[in-house]
Write an enzyme that holds these catalytic residues in place. Sequence first.
Site, PDB file in Angstrom:
ATOM      1  N   ASP A  37       0.865  -1.187   0.000  1.00 14.36           N
ATOM      2  CA  ASP A  37       0.000   0.000   0.000  1.00 14.36           C
ATOM      3  C   ASP A  37       0.898   1.232   0.000  1.00 14.36           C
ATOM      4  O   ASP A  37       2.049   1.172   0.442  1.00 14.36           O
ATOM      5  CB  ASP A  37      -0.903   0.010   1.255  1.00 14.36           C
ATOM      6  CG  ASP A  37      -2.186   0.793   1.039  1.00 14.36           C
ATOM      7  OD1 ASP A  37      -3.259   0.187   0.991  1.00 14.36           O
ATOM      8  OD2 ASP A  37      -2.113   2.044   0.883  1.00 14.36           O
ATOM      9  N   ASN A  90      -5.271  -4.192  -6.701  1.00 21.63           N
ATOM     10  CA  ASN A  90      -6.530  -3.681  -6.160  1.00 21.63           C
ATOM     11  C   ASN A  90      -6.454  -2.216  -5.735  1.00 21.63           C
ATOM     12  O   ASN A  90      -7.488  -1.580  -5.532  1.00 21.63           O
ATOM     13  CB  ASN A  90      -6.897  -4.594  -4.968  1.00 21.63           C
ATOM     14  CG  ASN A  90      -7.922  -4.014  -4.063  1.00 21.63           C
ATOM     15  OD1 ASN A  90      -9.095  -3.981  -4.401  1.00 21.63           O
ATOM     16  ND2 ASN A  90      -7.502  -3.517  -2.898  1.00 21.63           N
ATOM     17  N   TYR A 155     -12.942   7.846 -13.454  1.00 21.00           N
ATOM     18  CA  TYR A 155     -13.019   6.550 -12.776  1.00 21.00           C
ATOM     19  C   TYR A 155     -13.593   5.496 -13.720  1.00 21.00           C
ATOM     20  O   TYR A 155     -13.054   4.394 -13.834  1.00 21.00           O
ATOM     21  CB  TYR A 155     -13.880   6.695 -11.516  1.00 21.00           C
ATOM     22  CG  TYR A 155     -13.888   5.480 -10.612  1.00 21.00           C
ATOM     23  CD1 TYR A 155     -12.913   5.319  -9.624  1.00 21.00           C
ATOM     24  CD2 TYR A 155     -14.872   4.508 -10.722  1.00 21.00           C
ATOM     25  CE1 TYR A 155     -12.923   4.217  -8.782  1.00 21.00           C
ATOM     26  CE2 TYR A 155     -14.887   3.401  -9.886  1.00 21.00           C
ATOM     27  CZ  TYR A 155     -13.908   3.263  -8.917  1.00 21.00           C
ATOM     28  OH  TYR A 155     -13.929   2.167  -8.087  1.00 21.00           O
ATOM     29  N   LYS A 159     -11.561   2.248 -15.085  1.00 19.14           N
ATOM     30  CA  LYS A 159     -12.030   0.887 -14.775  1.00 19.14           C
ATOM     31  C   LYS A 159     -12.422   0.127 -16.048  1.00 19.14           C
ATOM     32  O   LYS A 159     -12.208  -1.086 -16.123  1.00 19.14           O
ATOM     33  CB  LYS A 159     -13.182   0.937 -13.764  1.00 19.14           C
ATOM     34  CG  LYS A 159     -12.769   1.469 -12.375  1.00 19.14           C
ATOM     35  CD  LYS A 159     -11.695   0.611 -11.717  1.00 19.14           C
ATOM     36  CE  LYS A 159     -11.424   1.027 -10.277  1.00 19.14           C
ATOM     37  NZ  LYS A 159     -10.415   0.173  -9.611  1.00 19.14           N
ATOM     38  N   THR A 190     -16.550   0.991   2.350  1.00 15.74           N
ATOM     39  CA  THR A 190     -15.134   1.053   2.753  1.00 15.74           C
ATOM     40  C   THR A 190     -14.802   2.539   2.944  1.00 15.74           C
ATOM     41  O   THR A 190     -15.616   3.398   2.588  1.00 15.74           O
ATOM     42  CB  THR A 190     -14.216   0.491   1.644  1.00 15.74           C
ATOM     43  OG1 THR A 190     -14.281   1.391   0.525  1.00 15.74           O
ATOM     44  CG2 THR A 190     -14.612  -0.910   1.212  1.00 15.74           C
TER      45      THR A 190
HETATM   46  P1  NAD Z   1     -10.012   1.921   0.164  1.00 16.42           P
HETATM   47  O1  NAD Z   1      -9.831   3.379   0.021  1.00 16.42           O
HETATM   48  O2  NAD Z   1     -10.506   1.368   1.441  1.00 16.42           O
HETATM   49  O3  NAD Z   1      -8.657   1.159  -0.220  1.00 16.42           O
HETATM   50  C1  NAD Z   1      -7.853   1.572  -1.290  1.00 16.42           C
HETATM   51  C2  NAD Z   1      -6.402   1.402  -0.889  1.00 16.42           C
HETATM   52  O4  NAD Z   1      -5.586   1.751  -2.020  1.00 16.42           O
HETATM   53  C3  NAD Z   1      -5.989   2.325   0.269  1.00 16.42           C
HETATM   54  O5  NAD Z   1      -5.374   1.577   1.292  1.00 16.42           O
HETATM   55  C4  NAD Z   1      -5.031   3.314  -0.365  1.00 16.42           C
HETATM   56  O6  NAD Z   1      -4.000   3.760   0.511  1.00 16.42           O
HETATM   57  C5  NAD Z   1      -4.469   2.469  -1.514  1.00 16.42           C
HETATM   58  N1  NAD Z   1      -3.878   3.332  -2.548  1.00 16.42           N
HETATM   59  C6  NAD Z   1      -4.385   4.492  -3.062  1.00 16.42           C
HETATM   60  N2  NAD Z   1      -3.529   5.015  -3.941  1.00 16.42           N
HETATM   61  C7  NAD Z   1      -2.460   4.170  -4.008  1.00 16.42           C
HETATM   62  C8  NAD Z   1      -1.257   4.165  -4.736  1.00 16.42           C
HETATM   63  N3  NAD Z   1      -0.926   5.169  -5.578  1.00 16.42           N
HETATM   64  N4  NAD Z   1      -0.396   3.126  -4.568  1.00 16.42           N
HETATM   65  C9  NAD Z   1      -0.686   2.119  -3.719  1.00 16.42           C
HETATM   66  N5  NAD Z   1      -1.812   2.078  -2.971  1.00 16.42           N
HETATM   67  C10 NAD Z   1      -2.681   3.095  -3.120  1.00 16.42           C
HETATM   68  O7  NAD Z   1     -10.990   1.511  -1.037  1.00 16.42           O
HETATM   69  P2  NAD Z   1     -11.709   0.125  -1.430  1.00 16.42           P
HETATM   70  O8  NAD Z   1     -13.147   0.415  -1.515  1.00 16.42           O
HETATM   71  O9  NAD Z   1     -11.214  -0.999  -0.612  1.00 16.42           O
HETATM   72  O10 NAD Z   1     -11.181  -0.005  -2.931  1.00 16.42           O
HETATM   73  C11 NAD Z   1     -10.322  -1.041  -3.364  1.00 16.42           C
HETATM   74  C12 NAD Z   1     -10.498  -1.185  -4.868  1.00 16.42           C
HETATM   75  O11 NAD Z   1     -11.855  -1.562  -5.142  1.00 16.42           O
HETATM   76  C13 NAD Z   1     -10.252   0.102  -5.660  1.00 16.42           C
HETATM   77  O12 NAD Z   1      -9.578  -0.215  -6.856  1.00 16.42           O
HETATM   78  C14 NAD Z   1     -11.657   0.594  -5.960  1.00 16.42           C
HETATM   79  O13 NAD Z   1     -11.690   1.407  -7.097  1.00 16.42           O
HETATM   80  C15 NAD Z   1     -12.379  -0.718  -6.144  1.00 16.42           C
HETATM   81  N6  NAD Z   1     -13.834  -0.686  -5.978  1.00 16.42           N
HETATM   82  C16 NAD Z   1     -14.389  -0.328  -4.807  1.00 16.42           C
HETATM   83  C17 NAD Z   1     -15.779  -0.328  -4.695  1.00 16.42           C
HETATM   84  C18 NAD Z   1     -16.470   0.055  -3.407  1.00 16.42           C
HETATM   85  O14 NAD Z   1     -17.706   0.227  -3.439  1.00 16.42           O
HETATM   86  N7  NAD Z   1     -15.766   0.211  -2.314  1.00 16.42           N
HETATM   87  C19 NAD Z   1     -16.574  -0.711  -5.784  1.00 16.42           C
HETATM   88  C20 NAD Z   1     -15.947  -1.094  -6.964  1.00 16.42           C
HETATM   89  C21 NAD Z   1     -14.559  -1.088  -7.044  1.00 16.42           C
END
Ligand code: NAD
Length: 207
Positions: A37, A90, A155, A159, A190
């Site tokens: 991370d 992710n 976004y 994606k 989240t």
């Molecule tokens: P989150 O914010 O809880 O976790 C994302 C993590 O990515 C964080 O720990 C952050 O520090 C890390 N991060 C951000 N920029 C970074 C970088 N440049 N290098 C390394 N790490 C980095 O969010 P989440 O909801 O757990 O999202 C995880 C994935 O799921 C993402 O790709 C998000 O787009 C995708 N997603 C989430 C949802 C949702 O509803 N939560 C839905 C569809 C897709």
Amino acid sequence: MKAPARKVAIVTGGGSGIGRATALLLAEESIRLVVSDIAQEGGEETAHLIRALGREAIFVRTDVTSDADCAALVASTLAHYGRIDIAFNNAGIPGYPAFTTEYGLTNWQRVIDVNLTGVFNCMTHELAAMKQAGGSIVNTASIMGTRGSPGGSAYCAAKHGVIGLTKAAALEYGRNGIRINAVCPGYVETPMTVGEDSIFPTRKLQA
Ligand code: NAD
């Protein structure tokens, strides 16, 4: 008979949300983890939670927008465990919620850099490491990778791009025994979705 070596997984964005939950689930399956991370505190906490379960984990700080960081992530994994079987690419950011004409190139570029180029950076090094023995790569796309969402042009574009990248690479590396897939989560609560600057409360734009 010698027990088979336990598998090794990299999880990017492992310091929070979906990444942390996945890392913990993999650890419960006795898979050895590399939690990655950009956020040191969250990443170290996930690794600590895994070790508290009696499983193995290290934390490697990585900014997925940096090709050098992604190379170092894979190199550290190989140095520590000697193998990579699974990679969950992710890490992601929600981006700034605004309609396309108000989005701005800087905001656009940041979302593309993290959410799309970040997956590309990770994959190039993971694929090189997996080419001999095979493996499995899972990229996090989104339901917004299959449809549009007002206020989410960058976004959605990133994606959709993750899905295209996944499909192309899957066709390229299937012959090396590497499975490459994407997941498209819907809404998951989240820190990303509850944050004030989140793209997900597009309700704000529509109100
Ligand atoms: P989150 O914010 O809880 O976790 C994302 C993590 O990515 C964080 O720990 C952050 O520090 C890390 N991060 C951000 N920029 C970074 C970088 N440049 N290098 C390394 N790490 C980095 O969010 P989440 O909801 O757990 O999202 C995880 C994935 O799921 C993402 O790709 C998000 O787009 C995708 N997603 C989430 C949802 C949702 O509803 N939560 C839905 C569809 C897709």
